[in-house]
Design an enzyme around this catalytic site. Structure first.
Site: not given
Ligand code: IFM
Length: 448
Positions: A80, A124, A169, A295, A297, A352
């Site tokens: 990606r 992006h 995002e 995405n 985290y 992500e």
């Molecule tokens: O690096 C970023 C990415 O560009 C978008 N999602 C989160 C990642 C980590 O912060």
């Protein structure tokens, strides 16, 4: 000897890694590329850690063949990446720059020659600065400019790229860029942030129409940064605050995309800052997508805070944190995937997921990064649980293929499964990357 598989994944599951144009390409003034908002922002004193910019980054623009070699070594089935709008239409409107498209053309051909499926993200965060000068994302016409750019890209690459992601995002692009001012272009108005979010969604809808017209067989989706939002305590005011935080982060995008409406509770909370929504906008935004990119985290723990935005504040929890200070909680990913399936129902990809840690430089060609491998391992087990709960999860892309320019954090944070020594641009696959290769070979989670 083959690995013990802790959790086998479906046969057609896709294993990949992700990057983004401004974070890796460098070559910002090469072959006719125009400036983006991130060039201007990162060159403004005080905006990024150490004044870092994406001028050179991983020099992927020149080293893309070597980077595809790394993908092969990792055994990736998909890659990606994002396309830089200012390479394709340097002034945001007007003539197409063929040299910019040629770069992605070569990249796609080489990926396919190596049996790696391209997943192309169309935005992006590198908006051409010329369009910011016309008003940027809060300005409705930016959606039309986006659709023109998408038209140029999909006409050129649509015969080979079957998976398209319109936006990465939009919450971050709109809120960090136009409301909180910590990302480009650095504005600080809630109304601008919400207007930017609406234009981004409108741009997504227009892009959907353009892509399906140009590439009828395409699989098209959008990637959102989503989280599981939990109340920090069981007090009713914190439960309410968590509901609102879920509304601003998750439902503000999910509801228009999948239900054709903005969530009423958040509309009430933002009051006069609500952007203009014209007749037909929501129908356009809510066209069916083939998949949603997730995405994830970290989870969010929320309390009522009269001094926070919309009366909401974040609290932290005990436990493992990454170098970003983000709490590690894989159950948050499982809960999120299950909830997305229950409330909205699209096919999903994790587009992500990954972690920044302070890695040591390579010694004898090795970079031990056990915490990153453990992070990915545990999040894959969370994906497995979600799949076993009936979630249609189709693939997983770890963030990121390479260490790269982490926006306002510059090069101080390393998310890669491949180490990049910036002075020499030498790449070394980290231990997490070697472990990820074993996962891909086994088509399932193997011990770290
Ligand atoms: O690096 C970023 C990415 O560009 C978008 N999602 C989160 C990642 C980590 O912060």
């Amino acid at each position: 000897m083959s690995d013990r598989v802790e959790a086998p994944f479906p046969d057609d599951f896709i294993w990949g890694a992700a990057t983004a144009s401004y974070q890796i390409e460098g070559a910002v003034a090469v072959d006719g590329r125009g400036p983006s908002i991130w060039d201007i922002f990162s060159h403004t004193p005080g905006k990024t850690v150490n004044g870092d910019t994406g001028d050179v980054a991983c020099d992927h623009y020149h080293r893309w063949r070597e980077d595809i070699g790394i993908m092969r070594e990792l055994g990736l089935q998909a890659y990606r990446f994002s396309i830089a709008w200012p390479r394709v239409i340097p002034n945001g409107r007007g003539p197409i720059n063929p040299a910019g498209l040629d770069f992605y053309d070569r990249l796609v051909d080489e990926l396919l020659a190596n049996d790696i499926q391209p997943f192309a993200t169309l935005y992006h965060w590198d908006l051409p600065q010329a369009l910011e000068d016309e008003g940027g994302w809060p300005h409705r016409q930016t959606a039309d400019r986006f659709a023109e750019y998408v038209d140029a890209v999909t006409r050129r690459l649509g015969d080979r790229v079957t998976h398209w992601i319109t936006l990465n995002e939009p919450w971050v692009a709109a809120m960090l860029g136009y409301y909180m001012g910590i990302h480009a272009p650095g504005r600080t108005s809630l109304a601008d942030g919400l207007a930017a979010a609406h234009t981004l969604l409108l741009g997504h809808g227009q892009a959907m129409e353009t892509i399906t017209a140009n590439v009828p067989a395409a699989e098209v989706g959008i990637t959102l940064n989503l989280s599981s939002v939990y109340p920090g305590t069981d007090k009713s005011q914190d439960v309410e605050a968590a509901r609102l935080a879920d509304g601003t982060l998750n439902r503000w995008f999910l509801d228009p995309l999948f239900k054709g409406s903005y969530p009423e509770d958040v509309v009430r909370a933002v009051g006069d800052a609500m952007p203009e929504v014209r007749d037909g906008d929501l129908n356009r935004i809510a066209q069916p997508v083939n998949f949603l990119g997730v995405n994830y985290y970290s989870p969010q723990y929320v309390v009522r805070d009269p001094n926070g935005p919309l009366g909401v504040g974040m609290v932290d929890r005990e436990g493992e944190h990454t170098a970003m200070g983000w709490l590690v909680q894989p159950e948050g990913l499982r809960d999120l995937l299950v909830r997305l399936n229950e409330d909205y129902g699209p096919a999903l990809y994790v587009t992500e997921n990954g972690a920044a840690y302070d890695d040591p430089p390579p010694t004898n060609g090795r970079v031990p990064d056990p915490r990153r491998a453990a992070y990915i391992h545990d999040h894959l087990l969370a994906c497995d649980e979600a799949i076993r709960n009936g979630v249609p999860l189709r693939g997983y892309f770890c963030w990121s293929l390479l260490d790269n320019f982490e926006w306002a954090e510059g090069y101080s944070k390393r998310f890669g499964i491949t180490f990049v020594d910036y002075p020499t641009e030498e790449r070394t696959i980290k231990e997490s990357g070697r472990w990820y290769r074993r996962v891909i070979d086994a088509n399932g989670v193997v011990p770290v």
